[in-house]
Design a protein around this motif. Structure first.
Motif, PDB file in Angstrom:
ATOM      1  N   THR A  22       0.838  -1.208   0.000  1.00 57.60           N
ATOM      2  CA  THR A  22       0.000   0.000   0.000  1.00 57.60           C
ATOM      3  C   THR A  22       0.868   1.251   0.000  1.00 57.60           C
ATOM      4  O   THR A  22       0.648   2.187  -0.787  1.00 57.60           O
ATOM      5  CB  THR A  22      -0.925   0.008   1.229  1.00 57.60           C
ATOM      6  OG1 THR A  22      -1.602  -1.240   1.339  1.00 57.60           O
ATOM      7  CG2 THR A  22      -1.950   1.127   1.123  1.00 57.60           C
ATOM      8  N   ASP A  23       1.861   1.278   0.888  1.00 54.96           N
ATOM      9  CA  ASP A  23       2.750   2.448   0.969  1.00 54.96           C
ATOM     10  C   ASP A  23       3.516   2.653  -0.329  1.00 54.96           C
ATOM     11  O   ASP A  23       3.694   3.791  -0.799  1.00 54.96           O
ATOM     12  CB  ASP A  23       3.737   2.277   2.128  1.00 54.96           C
ATOM     13  CG  ASP A  23       3.065   2.350   3.495  1.00 54.96           C
ATOM     14  OD1 ASP A  23       1.927   2.854   3.565  1.00 54.96           O
ATOM     15  OD2 ASP A  23       3.687   1.899   4.480  1.00 54.96           O
ATOM     16  N   ALA A  24       3.979   1.550  -0.940  1.00 58.14           N
ATOM     17  CA  ALA A  24       4.751   1.667  -2.178  1.00 58.14           C
ATOM     18  C   ALA A  24       3.888   2.203  -3.311  1.00 58.14           C
ATOM     19  O   ALA A  24       4.326   3.050  -4.106  1.00 58.14           O
ATOM     20  CB  ALA A  24       5.345   0.311  -2.552  1.00 58.14           C
ATOM     21  N   LEU A  25       2.656   1.730  -3.416  1.00 56.09           N
ATOM     22  CA  LEU A  25       1.756   2.220  -4.465  1.00 56.09           C
ATOM     23  C   LEU A  25       1.468   3.702  -4.281  1.00 56.09           C
ATOM     24  O   LEU A  25       1.434   4.467  -5.255  1.00 56.09           O
ATOM     25  CB  LEU A  25       0.458   1.419  -4.464  1.00 56.09           C
ATOM     26  CG  LEU A  25       0.554  -0.017  -4.986  1.00 56.09           C
ATOM     27  CD1 LEU A  25      -0.768  -0.745  -4.773  1.00 56.09           C
ATOM     28  CD2 LEU A  25       0.940  -0.039  -6.453  1.00 56.09           C
ATOM     29  N   ALA A  26       1.264   4.116  -3.057  1.00 53.33           N
ATOM     30  CA  ALA A  26       1.017   5.536  -2.800  1.00 53.33           C
ATOM     31  C   ALA A  26       2.231   6.371  -3.182  1.00 53.33           C
ATOM     32  O   ALA A  26       2.099   7.446  -3.801  1.00 53.33           O
ATOM     33  CB  ALA A  26       0.668   5.745  -1.329  1.00 53.33           C
ATOM     34  N   ALA A  27       3.427   5.888  -2.861  1.00 52.69           N
ATOM     35  CA  ALA A  27       4.654   6.625  -3.191  1.00 52.69           C
ATOM     36  C   ALA A  27       4.882   6.714  -4.694  1.00 52.69           C
ATOM     37  O   ALA A  27       5.476   7.676  -5.187  1.00 52.69           O
ATOM     38  CB  ALA A  27       5.851   5.951  -2.521  1.00 52.69           C
ATOM     39  N   MET A  28       4.390   5.718  -5.439  1.00 53.00           N
ATOM     40  CA  MET A  28       4.536   5.727  -6.896  1.00 53.00           C
ATOM     41  C   MET A  28       3.502   6.617  -7.573  1.00 53.00           C
ATOM     42  O   MET A  28       3.509   6.760  -8.790  1.00 53.00           O
ATOM     43  CB  MET A  28       4.387   4.298  -7.446  1.00 53.00           C
ATOM     44  CG  MET A  28       5.610   3.427  -7.276  1.00 53.00           C
ATOM     45  SD  MET A  28       5.336   1.818  -8.092  1.00 53.00           S
ATOM     46  CE  MET A  28       5.136   0.756  -6.695  1.00 53.00           C
ATOM     47  N   GLY A  29       2.579   7.171  -6.810  1.00 48.39           N
ATOM     48  CA  GLY A  29       1.564   8.032  -7.399  1.00 48.39           C
ATOM     49  C   GLY A  29       0.375   7.291  -7.957  1.00 48.39           C
ATOM     50  O   GLY A  29      -0.298   7.783  -8.859  1.00 48.39           O
ATOM     51  N   ALA A  30       0.083   6.097  -7.404  1.00 47.61           N
ATOM     52  CA  ALA A  30      -1.022   5.306  -7.920  1.00 47.61           C
ATOM     53  C   ALA A  30      -2.380   5.935  -7.624  1.00 47.61           C
ATOM     54  O   ALA A  30      -3.378   5.577  -8.237  1.00 47.61           O
ATOM     55  CB  ALA A  30      -0.980   3.892  -7.331  1.00 47.61           C
ATOM     56  N   VAL A  31      -2.416   6.847  -6.670  1.00 48.99           N
ATOM     57  CA  VAL A  31      -3.657   7.577  -6.383  1.00 48.99           C
ATOM     58  C   VAL A  31      -3.359   9.069  -6.431  1.00 48.99           C
ATOM     59  O   VAL A  31      -2.243   9.507  -6.157  1.00 48.99           O
ATOM     60  CB  VAL A  31      -4.235   7.214  -4.998  1.00 48.99           C
ATOM     61  CG1 VAL A  31      -4.827   5.838  -5.006  1.00 48.99           C
ATOM     62  CG2 VAL A  31      -3.188   7.348  -3.916  1.00 48.99           C
ATOM     63  N   GLY A  32      -4.367   9.826  -6.781  1.00 49.99           N
ATOM     64  CA  GLY A  32      -4.200  11.266  -6.828  1.00 49.99           C
ATOM     65  C   GLY A  32      -4.143  11.869  -5.441  1.00 49.99           C
ATOM     66  O   GLY A  32      -4.383  11.212  -4.426  1.00 49.99           O
ATOM     67  N   GLU A  33      -3.837  13.140  -5.395  1.00 50.53           N
ATOM     68  CA  GLU A  33      -3.721  13.844  -4.128  1.00 50.53           C
ATOM     69  C   GLU A  33      -5.054  13.777  -3.371  1.00 50.53           C
ATOM     70  O   GLU A  33      -6.131  13.978  -3.923  1.00 50.53           O
ATOM     71  CB  GLU A  33      -3.353  15.305  -4.383  1.00 50.53           C
ATOM     72  CG  GLU A  33      -3.054  16.089  -3.120  1.00 50.53           C
ATOM     73  CD  GLU A  33      -2.588  17.503  -3.429  1.00 50.53           C
ATOM     74  OE1 GLU A  33      -2.551  18.310  -2.499  1.00 50.53           O
ATOM     75  OE2 GLU A  33      -2.285  17.780  -4.601  1.00 50.53           O
ATOM     76  N   GLY A  34      -4.962  13.475  -2.087  1.00 53.32           N
ATOM     77  CA  GLY A  34      -6.156  13.413  -1.255  1.00 53.32           C
ATOM     78  C   GLY A  34      -6.900  12.104  -1.305  1.00 53.32           C
ATOM     79  O   GLY A  34      -7.962  11.980  -0.672  1.00 53.32           O
ATOM     80  N   ARG A  35      -6.392  11.111  -2.046  1.00 54.60           N
ATOM     81  CA  ARG A  35      -7.111   9.835  -2.168  1.00 54.60           C
ATOM     82  C   ARG A  35      -6.389   8.694  -1.441  1.00 54.60           C
ATOM     83  O   ARG A  35      -6.721   7.532  -1.623  1.00 54.60           O
ATOM     84  CB  ARG A  35      -7.303   9.471  -3.636  1.00 54.60           C
ATOM     85  CG  ARG A  35      -8.101  10.493  -4.436  1.00 54.60           C
ATOM     86  CD  ARG A  35      -8.454   9.942  -5.800  1.00 54.60           C
ATOM     87  NE  ARG A  35      -9.554   8.977  -5.722  1.00 54.60           N
ATOM     88  CZ  ARG A  35      -9.857   8.148  -6.720  1.00 54.60           C
ATOM     89  NH1 ARG A  35      -9.133   8.145  -7.829  1.00 54.60           N
ATOM     90  NH2 ARG A  35     -10.872   7.305  -6.603  1.00 54.60           N
TER      91      ARG A  35
END
Length: 354
Positions: A22-35
């Motif tokens: 989960t943390d790695a996907l977020a760091a890669m930009g898999a979700v937009g800001e605020g998501r």
């Protein structure tokens, strides 16, 4: 009847807890800001605790595109495929040159020559081995592959037929796709491979206790469902299609389908002593249990597989079959049902006698 002589599953060495992915996907930009909250919620709801990945987690951010990801698929698929095939044949007491038919399946990468062709010399398969590489069946291919082994061996009862599934779902990651379908897929899917060795009723190595037999199979396509599950393939590779209507479709169709199939063999739901079911995801499994009116423990091994390794696409149901044989072997002579669903939208049912 076709006898399943061995089932062997393998996993990549790189294991991660769900929160690390989960943390790695977020760091890669898999979700937009605020998501980020949405990403956390979807990963928690998946019930997946950890997964094995084809590559170290930190390497995914550096993938340049589909070409590099597919090159990695070929490299790892050959490694896992070789292990799965060699171990399954060894468990069955057979040699690579005994294999008459080899079906390989994957929906997470492309190889021409196909994976099983590249493995033929490495493993020592005969030059005249029959090969059937399959692409496009997706999650249903584990069950459908066993059904097609059975079809072949009914016509060639002295032969040995093998199914190889290799699925490296992590290499289909779409880092710039913030759709709900892509986020759900990123929460569920893992990597792995499996091989099944089957022998026909007249094969000389066959013994009464070699393993379960395939009694019958049934394939079913559901009309007007083509866009519910599959891939859109573009410059960036495989972009997942994952319709929210899937649990409802399962509720409407799978119960009647399974009941009718069993009735054709003078069986009822309560006669089945083991349910070997593909772990599509929590909502699909809940729908499956409700449509078949199953007790919670009937799908225990499926839920456990989903938690421990995620959804391995076509390889998952084969891992669960292996676990059923090793951990919860039913009484000899009783019926079991192996089932999976996949793109099409379709289902595959395999009636087994333990």
């Amino acid at each position: 009847m076709t006898r399943i002589a061995a089932v062997h599953g393998v996993l990549p060495e790189h294991r991660y807890e769900q929160h690390e992915i989960t943390d790695a996907l977020a760091a890669m930009g898999a979700v937009g800001e605020g998501r980020r909250e949405l990403l956390d919620r979807l990963h928690a709801a998946s019930t997946v605790r950890g997964r094995r990945l084809a590559m170290p987690l930190e390497r995914y951010a550096a993938l340049s595109g589909f070409g590099e990801a597919n090159d990695s698929f070929i490299t790892v698929a050959l490694e896992l495929g070789e292990r799965a095939l060699a171990e399954a044949l060894d468990q069955a007491g057979l040699r690579p040159r005994d294999v008459d038919l080899l079906i390989s399946t994957s929906v997470t990468g492309i190889a021409v020559p196909s994976v099983e062709a590249r493995l033929a010399t490495r493993l020592g398969l005969r030059a005249d081995v029959k090969r059937v590489p399959v692409f496009g069946l997706g999650c249903v291919a584990g069950a459908a592959g066993i059904a097609r082994l059975h079809d072949y061996l009914e016509g060639r009862p002295a032969d040995v037929a093998v199914l190889l599934s290799v699925e490296l779902c992590s290499l289909t990651l779409q880092r710039t796709d913030a759709s709900a379908a892509n986020l759900v897929a990123g929460a569920l899917f893992g990597d792995g491979a499996a091989a099944v060795v089957a022998v026909g009723r007249d094969h000389p190595s066959r013994r009464p206790d070699d393993g379960p037999v395939v009694v019958a199979t049934r394939s079913r396509l559901y009309p007007d469902t083509e866009r519910l599950l599959g891939w859109d393939i573009g410059d960036g590779g495989f972009r997942i299609l994952l319709g929210g209507e899937l649990p409802g479709l399962v509720r409407r169709h799978l119960g009647p389908e399974v009941r009718a199939f069993l009735a054709d063999h003078d069986l009822k739901l309560q006669d089945v002593t083991a349910w070997v079911c593909h772990p599509g995801g929590p909502k699909v499994l809940d729908a499956l249990r409700e449509s078949l009116d199953l007790p919670a423990q009937a799908l225990e091994l499926t839920w456990r597989s989903l938690a421990e390794v995620g959804n391995l696409s076509s390889a998952s149901v084969l891992h669960i079959l292996r676990d059923t044989l090793a951990l919860r072997p039913p009484l000899a002579g009783t019926p079991g049902l192996l089932l999976a669903m996949g793109p099409g939208f379709c289902s595959e049912l395999v009636l087994i006698r333990w």
